[in-house]
Design an enzyme around this catalytic site. Structure first.
Site, PDB file in Angstrom:
ATOM      1  N   ASP A   1      24.991 -53.397  10.359  1.00  0.00           N
ATOM      2  CA  ASP A   1      23.698 -52.716  10.413  1.00  0.00           C
ATOM      3  C   ASP A   1      23.542 -51.938  11.712  1.00  0.00           C
ATOM      4  O   ASP A   1      22.923 -50.887  11.743  1.00  0.00           O
ATOM      5  CB  ASP A   1      22.553 -53.729  10.286  1.00  0.00           C
TER       6      ASP A   1
ATOM      7  N   LYS B   1      39.257 -55.694 -20.664  1.00  0.00           N
ATOM      8  CA  LYS B   1      38.304 -54.693 -21.166  1.00  0.00           C
ATOM      9  C   LYS B   1      36.945 -55.067 -20.603  1.00  0.00           C
ATOM     10  O   LYS B   1      36.347 -56.066 -20.986  1.00  0.00           O
ATOM     11  CB  LYS B   1      38.270 -54.682 -22.683  1.00  0.00           C
TER      12      LYS B   1
ATOM     13  N   CYS C   1      -2.447 -71.816 -18.816  1.00  0.00           N
ATOM     14  CA  CYS C   1      -1.292 -72.193 -18.007  1.00  0.00           C
ATOM     15  C   CYS C   1      -0.982 -73.670 -18.249  1.00  0.00           C
ATOM     16  O   CYS C   1      -1.881 -74.510 -18.132  1.00  0.00           O
ATOM     17  CB  CYS C   1      -1.607 -71.937 -16.536  1.00  0.00           C
TER      18      CYS C   1
HETATM   19  S1  IVH Z   1      40.790 -46.935 -21.560  1.00  0.00           S
HETATM   20  C1  IVH Z   1      41.514 -43.448 -24.090  1.00  0.00           C
HETATM   21  N1  IVH Z   1      40.595 -49.232 -20.311  1.00  0.00           N
HETATM   22  O1  IVH Z   1      36.025 -49.303 -23.527  1.00  0.00           O
HETATM   23  C2  IVH Z   1      41.247 -44.693 -23.373  1.00  0.00           C
HETATM   24  N2  IVH Z   1      38.710 -48.431 -21.493  1.00  0.00           N
HETATM   25  O2  IVH Z   1      36.030 -48.056 -26.562  1.00  0.00           O
HETATM   26  C3  IVH Z   1      39.874 -44.812 -22.977  1.00  0.00           C
HETATM   27  N3  IVH Z   1      36.762 -49.857 -21.362  1.00  0.00           N
HETATM   28  O3  IVH Z   1      34.781 -46.075 -23.449  1.00  0.00           O
HETATM   29  C4  IVH Z   1      39.497 -45.971 -22.248  1.00  0.00           C
HETATM   30  N4  IVH Z   1      37.652 -51.411 -20.092  1.00  0.00           N
HETATM   31  O4  IVH Z   1      34.496 -47.405 -21.349  1.00  0.00           O
HETATM   32  C5  IVH Z   1      39.978 -48.327 -21.080  1.00  0.00           C
HETATM   33  N5  IVH Z   1      40.549 -51.241 -19.146  1.00  0.00           N
HETATM   34  C6  IVH Z   1      39.935 -50.331 -19.915  1.00  0.00           C
HETATM   35  C7  IVH Z   1      38.595 -50.481 -20.319  1.00  0.00           C
HETATM   36  C8  IVH Z   1      38.025 -49.504 -21.119  1.00  0.00           C
HETATM   37  C9  IVH Z   1      36.556 -51.014 -20.741  1.00  0.00           C
HETATM   38  C10 IVH Z   1      35.747 -49.156 -22.176  1.00  0.00           C
HETATM   39  C11 IVH Z   1      35.699 -47.673 -21.921  1.00  0.00           C
HETATM   40  C12 IVH Z   1      35.781 -47.014 -23.270  1.00  0.00           C
HETATM   41  C13 IVH Z   1      35.627 -48.134 -24.215  1.00  0.00           C
HETATM   42  C14 IVH Z   1      36.581 -47.935 -25.359  1.00  0.00           C
END
Ligand code: IVH
Length: 684
Positions: free
Chosen positions: A47, A126, A422
């Site tokens: 900070d 994912k 309450c």
């Molecule tokens: S690759 C063409 N990698 O999932 C490839 N997507 O339905 C496009 N997502 O819209 C995405 N984790 O927002 C990729 N490790 C990952 C991901 C990922 C989440 C999401 C992404 C995309 C959706 C796909």
């Protein structure tokens, strides 16, 4: 005369260098804190650098630059987002749900490539968030937008800039160092803990809770007021790119490493290069096994062909690539029965209905309670006592009722209504117009008071060690505490008369209460529990105005002059400070000796004898070690664990260890606890 000019331009050059130095320093520490999760300096030190930079930029506006860390929250609220067209469309992924489909995917890939060899795949988590594209041109973050329909999304640049893990400028490291243009793609998301905290706060303030972290992230990135986004603790992890110019790589894995080298957060820890489909399947299972331990939600694994040449060869079909699939995990759902619905009362008097259920295991965690948020939510899902329901875990601890299985409903069941009174004090509970929540109208309701005091004493607020929930319950029930200020008027005799309160713990608590009087101003402001004033807003306000009393004098327009303080936040403060009971409470706090302005971290000057010094403790002193550490840090120093040549002081308590010998050997200055207390202006 010329010489005067010369020396002036020299001075300016020095200032510009200092500004540059501070910016780089802050960027480095932002990276360590927000991306690497391993800070090297205390918040206080951080900070201080930040404040120095702000002051220099204010005095020398000619050196302002958009990629300065001070310029993250700057923009005013807007009316609507502009469109952002993606130069290369952002695709989505096709989902698969079982092993057979993964094997089919691999066979298809090999057939299309015309190879019988093993295909290397990258397997990544994912993330369950919102897809975002960030455009960097010549190393600078130019803009950022949502995926939208894949071709056109919304330009949310001012909001993107508030996310501390997203660099405003790139480092020039690694294979992509020379990149001149790059569209970085990835996911904006909210961690479980931040999601739970946000929903708790929304329940309190009567705003509708978010159903899951994904919705919370989506709602936060689409705020028209960047101040609000800035307080939501969003994070970003990259998983791919769109355009790239000026540099190239040949595999997806190298791309991820390259992005990482540019200072862009990637999820390399959970990502694995797998030789063939069997290895890919193994990593999918490994990710599934750790999913509960990750600080954020993942809903599957993404399996991608590693070679970029092969990716191009495979191409895309309609809206998703042929070179990647999303292999989804089983949803974290289960069925159980609602035994009854209980109603809790929060800090602002909000009545929150909670379903008490027959315990059931959801994804490895035993669940027996689920928040139902408010009456709207109950009505929408028509949730009743005795219902069999599907529940789902989202976030860390607080599960959700997804839906009722009406086929199992008892014919005698009746709709549920949150009571009109309450459950704790019996006062009328009212629902304000336009709000989802019903509130207990009695501002001194013991349940409300308990929550208010708990927040006041909590770690991130006044941090009164030893003043735990049970004790607060007793103090309120016995009418010893009617507002947080009363804490400072308690004496050791009264405290030791309470259950489970030995003399020793009573005197420790008195000391902790004393110590809290010098809490930094931003914590004091945060501790007051003013709606919308989170830790960040509190910091911004005290940085700008100093202590709480000065903030109290400001009107909404003056408050909004602070970059990072939007209209809603400003109004909330004005409302709070216009309430006479609040004003009286603050007066009583201050006359009890709470003097946060003096201990404000930002007003620490080089005059403090501990400023910039390294202190080592040995032996036992009467201040708990953690507190002693905080005190040193507040005074601008740091605490070391061992005595070295760089140690400035060794504080010696009772029964000192070998550190004292070491201090003597190295001729480091040794001081007693008394001297230490004198240094920090802390007596008793
Ligand atoms: S690759 C063409 N990698 O999932 C490839 N997507 O339905 C496009 N997502 O819209 C995405 N984790 O927002 C990729 N490790 C990952 C991901 C990922 C989440 C999401 C992404 C995309 C959706 C796909």
């Amino acid at each position: 005369m010329d010489r005067g000019k010369d020396s002036q331009s020299k001075k300016l050059e020095e200032i510009q260098n200092e500004i540059e130095r501070l910016r780089n320093l802050i960027k480095r520490h932002d990276y360590l804190y927000y991306v690497m999760d391993s800070p090297e300096i205390s918040d206080t030190e951080y900070d201080r650098f930040f404040r120095e930079l702000e002051l220099l930029e204010k005095d020398y506006p000619q050196f302002l630059s958009l990629d300065s860390p001070t310029q993250r929250v700057g923009g005013a609220a807007i009316e609507k987002f502009d469109q952002m067209t993606h130069a290369i469309p952002m695709l989505s992924l096709s989902n698969i749900f079982d092993e057979g489909e993964l094997i089919d995917f691999d066979s298809r890939v090999r057939k299309l490539l015309g190879t019988s060899e093993i295909v290397p795949y990258v397997v990544e988590p994912k993330l369950d968030g919102v897809a975002i594209e960030l455009i960097y041109e010549n190393g600078l973050l130019l803009s950022g937008g949502t995926r939208g329909d894949g071709s056109v999304g919304e330009d949310v640049t001012p909001n993107i800039r508030t996310i501390k893990s997203i660099p405003l400028s790139l480092r020039s490291n690694g294979p992509l160092a020379k990149v001149s243009l790059i569209d970085v793609r990835g996911e904006i998301f909210m961690g479980r803990a931040d999601f739970d905290a946000l929903n708790k706060e929304r329940d309190e303030t009567g705003e509708a809770a978010f159903a899951n972290p994904r919705n919370a992230a989506a709602g936060s990135i689409r705020q028209l007021d960047p101040t609000v986004t800035a307080q939501r603790h969003l994070k970003f992890l990259a998983h791919g790119i769109g355009r790239i110019e000026g540099a190239s790589v040949t595999t997806h894995m190298d791309l991820l490493y390259g992005l990482n080298d540019l200072g862009i957060p990637t999820n390399l820890n959970q990502t694995k290069l797998c030789e063939g489909v069997d290895a890919a399947l193994n990593h999918y299972h490994a990710l599934n096994a750790v999913r509960n331990e990750l600080p954020f939600e993942i809903d599957g694994a993404v399996i991608k062909v590693n070679s970029l040449k092969w990716q191009i060869q495979l191409g895309t079909k309609s809206r998703s690539p042929r070179w990647a699939v999303a292999y989804k995990f089983q949803p974290m759902q289960a069925e159980t029965k609602i035994l009854r619905i209980e109603v809790g009362v929060g800090r602002t008097g909000t009545l929150t209905p909670v379903a008490i259920m027959a315990p059931v295991n959801v994804g490895g965690v035993n669940i027996s309670r689920a928040t139902l948020h408010n009456q709207d939510e109950i009505d929408r899902k028509d949730i009743r006592e005795g219902d069999v329901v599907v529940i789902q875990r989202a976030g860390d601890v607080i599960p959700e009722v997804v839906k009722v299985k009406e086929e199992f409903r008892d014919s005698l069941s009746v709709p549920y209504y949150i009571p009109d009174h309450c459950p704790v004090c019996g006062s009328e509970a009212v629902r304000l117009q336009g709000q989802a929540a019903k509130r207990c109208a009695n501002s001194s309701c013991p349940a409300r008071l308990k929550e208010t005091v708990k927040h006041f004493a909590s770690r991130d607020a006044m941090d009164i060690e030893g003043l735990g929930d049970r004790l607060i319950d007793q103090l309120v029930d016995k009418d010893l505490v009617r507002d947080p200020a009363d804490i400072y008027y308690l004496d050791a005799d009264t405290l030791s008369s309470l259950d489970r309160m030995a003399k020793k713990s009573a005197s420790n608590l008195i000391r902790a209460i004393e110590r809290s009087k010098m809490a930094p101003a931003h914590r004091f402001l945060f501790s007051l529990g003013i709606p919308l004033i989170g830790e960040m807003a509190a910091r911004l306000l005290t940085q700008a105005f100093g202590d709480v009393s000065s903030i109290q004098q400001k009107d909404a327009a003056q408050l909004q002059e602070i970059s990072g303080i939007g209209p809603e936040v400003a109004q909330s403060l004005v409302t709070f400070f216009s309430e006479p009971t609040n004003v009286r409470m603050i007066e009583r706090l201050i006359s009890a000796g709470v003097s946060p302005s003096l201990a404000d971290e930002y007003s620490v000057t080089t005059a403090s004898p501990l400023f910039g010094k390294t202190v080592v403790f040995t032996g036992s002193i009467s201040i708990p070690r953690n507190d002693a550490k905080k005190i040193v840090e507040t005074a601008g120093g740091s605490v070391g664990s061992s005595v070295t040549k760089k140690t400035d002081f060794v504080v010696v308590g009772e029964d000192p260890g070998s550190k004292l010998d070491k201090a003597r050997e190295l001729r480091v200055r040794v001081i007693s606890e008394e001297e230490f207390r004198a240094f920090i202006g802390f007596s008793n």
